[in-house]
Design a protein around this motif. Structure first.
Motif, PDB file in Angstrom:
ATOM      1  N   PHE A  24       6.736   9.815  -0.033  1.00 54.11           N
ATOM      2  CA  PHE A  24       5.521   9.482   0.708  1.00 54.11           C
ATOM      3  C   PHE A  24       4.515   8.766  -0.194  1.00 54.11           C
ATOM      4  O   PHE A  24       3.797   7.868   0.255  1.00 54.11           O
ATOM      5  CB  PHE A  24       4.888  10.729   1.316  1.00 54.11           C
ATOM      6  CG  PHE A  24       5.692  11.320   2.441  1.00 54.11           C
ATOM      7  CD1 PHE A  24       6.266  10.528   3.404  1.00 54.11           C
ATOM      8  CD2 PHE A  24       5.869  12.686   2.531  1.00 54.11           C
ATOM      9  CE1 PHE A  24       7.009  11.062   4.441  1.00 54.11           C
ATOM     10  CE2 PHE A  24       6.606  13.238   3.552  1.00 54.11           C
ATOM     11  CZ  PHE A  24       7.183  12.427   4.513  1.00 54.11           C
ATOM     12  N   GLY A  25       4.456   9.155  -1.450  1.00 46.81           N
ATOM     13  CA  GLY A  25       3.578   8.475  -2.399  1.00 46.81           C
ATOM     14  C   GLY A  25       3.992   7.033  -2.617  1.00 46.81           C
ATOM     15  O   GLY A  25       3.155   6.129  -2.656  1.00 46.81           O
ATOM     16  N   THR A  28       3.014   5.050   0.367  1.00 48.16           N
ATOM     17  CA  THR A  28       1.568   4.833   0.361  1.00 48.16           C
ATOM     18  C   THR A  28       1.190   3.720  -0.600  1.00 48.16           C
ATOM     19  O   THR A  28       0.419   2.816  -0.246  1.00 48.16           O
ATOM     20  CB  THR A  28       0.835   6.139  -0.016  1.00 48.16           C
ATOM     21  OG1 THR A  28       1.144   7.136   0.950  1.00 48.16           O
ATOM     22  CG2 THR A  28      -0.663   5.929  -0.076  1.00 48.16           C
ATOM     23  N   ALA A  31       2.289   0.341   0.792  1.00 48.38           N
ATOM     24  CA  ALA A  31       1.428  -0.096   1.897  1.00 48.38           C
ATOM     25  C   ALA A  31       0.086  -0.589   1.373  1.00 48.38           C
ATOM     26  O   ALA A  31      -0.436  -1.602   1.849  1.00 48.38           O
ATOM     27  CB  ALA A  31       1.219   1.045   2.886  1.00 48.38           C
ATOM     28  N   ILE A  32      -0.474   0.114   0.380  1.00 49.31           N
ATOM     29  CA  ILE A  32      -1.751  -0.317  -0.186  1.00 49.31           C
ATOM     30  C   ILE A  32      -1.590  -1.646  -0.929  1.00 49.31           C
ATOM     31  O   ILE A  32      -2.467  -2.508  -0.859  1.00 49.31           O
ATOM     32  CB  ILE A  32      -2.329   0.784  -1.099  1.00 49.31           C
ATOM     33  CG1 ILE A  32      -2.805   1.961  -0.250  1.00 49.31           C
ATOM     34  CG2 ILE A  32      -3.478   0.251  -1.951  1.00 49.31           C
ATOM     35  CD1 ILE A  32      -3.260   3.158  -1.045  1.00 49.31           C
ATOM     36  N   GLY A  41      -5.292   4.248   3.807  1.00 46.18           N
ATOM     37  CA  GLY A  41      -4.723   4.434   2.479  1.00 46.18           C
ATOM     38  C   GLY A  41      -5.426   5.546   1.712  1.00 46.18           C
ATOM     39  O   GLY A  41      -4.779   6.360   1.061  1.00 46.18           O
ATOM     40  N   SER A  44      -4.427   8.827   3.233  1.00 40.71           N
ATOM     41  CA  SER A  44      -3.058   9.164   2.829  1.00 40.71           C
ATOM     42  C   SER A  44      -3.021   9.735   1.412  1.00 40.71           C
ATOM     43  O   SER A  44      -2.320  10.718   1.151  1.00 40.71           O
ATOM     44  CB  SER A  44      -2.182   7.922   2.931  1.00 40.71           C
ATOM     45  OG  SER A  44      -0.879   8.192   2.507  1.00 40.71           O
ATOM     46  N   ILE A  45      -3.761   9.126   0.507  1.00 42.24           N
ATOM     47  CA  ILE A  45      -3.819   9.636  -0.863  1.00 42.24           C
ATOM     48  C   ILE A  45      -4.417  11.037  -0.879  1.00 42.24           C
ATOM     49  O   ILE A  45      -3.926  11.932  -1.577  1.00 42.24           O
ATOM     50  CB  ILE A  45      -4.618   8.673  -1.764  1.00 42.24           C
ATOM     51  CG1 ILE A  45      -3.834   7.380  -1.952  1.00 42.24           C
ATOM     52  CG2 ILE A  45      -4.929   9.313  -3.112  1.00 42.24           C
ATOM     53  CD1 ILE A  45      -4.612   6.275  -2.617  1.00 42.24           C
ATOM     54  N   LEU A  48      -1.842  13.491   0.347  1.00 41.67           N
ATOM     55  CA  LEU A  48      -0.808  13.710  -0.675  1.00 41.67           C
ATOM     56  C   LEU A  48      -1.302  14.640  -1.782  1.00 41.67           C
ATOM     57  O   LEU A  48      -0.561  15.500  -2.246  1.00 41.67           O
ATOM     58  CB  LEU A  48      -0.358  12.373  -1.264  1.00 41.67           C
ATOM     59  CG  LEU A  48       0.564  11.550  -0.387  1.00 41.67           C
ATOM     60  CD1 LEU A  48       0.747  10.159  -0.988  1.00 41.67           C
ATOM     61  CD2 LEU A  48       1.899  12.225  -0.210  1.00 41.67           C
TER      62      LEU A  48
END
Length: 64
Positions: A24-25, A28, A31-32, A41, A44-45, A48
């Motif tokens: 997942f990281g 992320t 995507a960023i 973003g 999401s961080i 996580l």
């Protein structure tokens, strides 16, 4: 059929959780890098970080 020792089971669960969090990281970060930093973003961080702290903290400290 025998079961794994409790310490080994905890280690396997920790490793599986870290693999998922790492995936997942990576998603992320990719995507960023493609779309730039956005509210999604940053959220999401944040999620996580919460997952890492909660899962690693609970699995590293065995129940009393």
């Amino acid at each position: 059929m025998h079961s794994l020792p409790p310490g080994m089971t905890r280690l396997l669960v920790l490793l599986a959780a870290l693999v998922f969090i790492g995936g997942f990281g990576w998603l992320t970060v990719s995507a960023i890098s493609e779309q730039g930093i956005s509210a999604a973003g940053v959220l999401s961080i944040f999620i996580l970080v919460l997952l890492v702290v909660g899962i690693v903290g609970s699995l590293r400290n065995p129940p009393r």
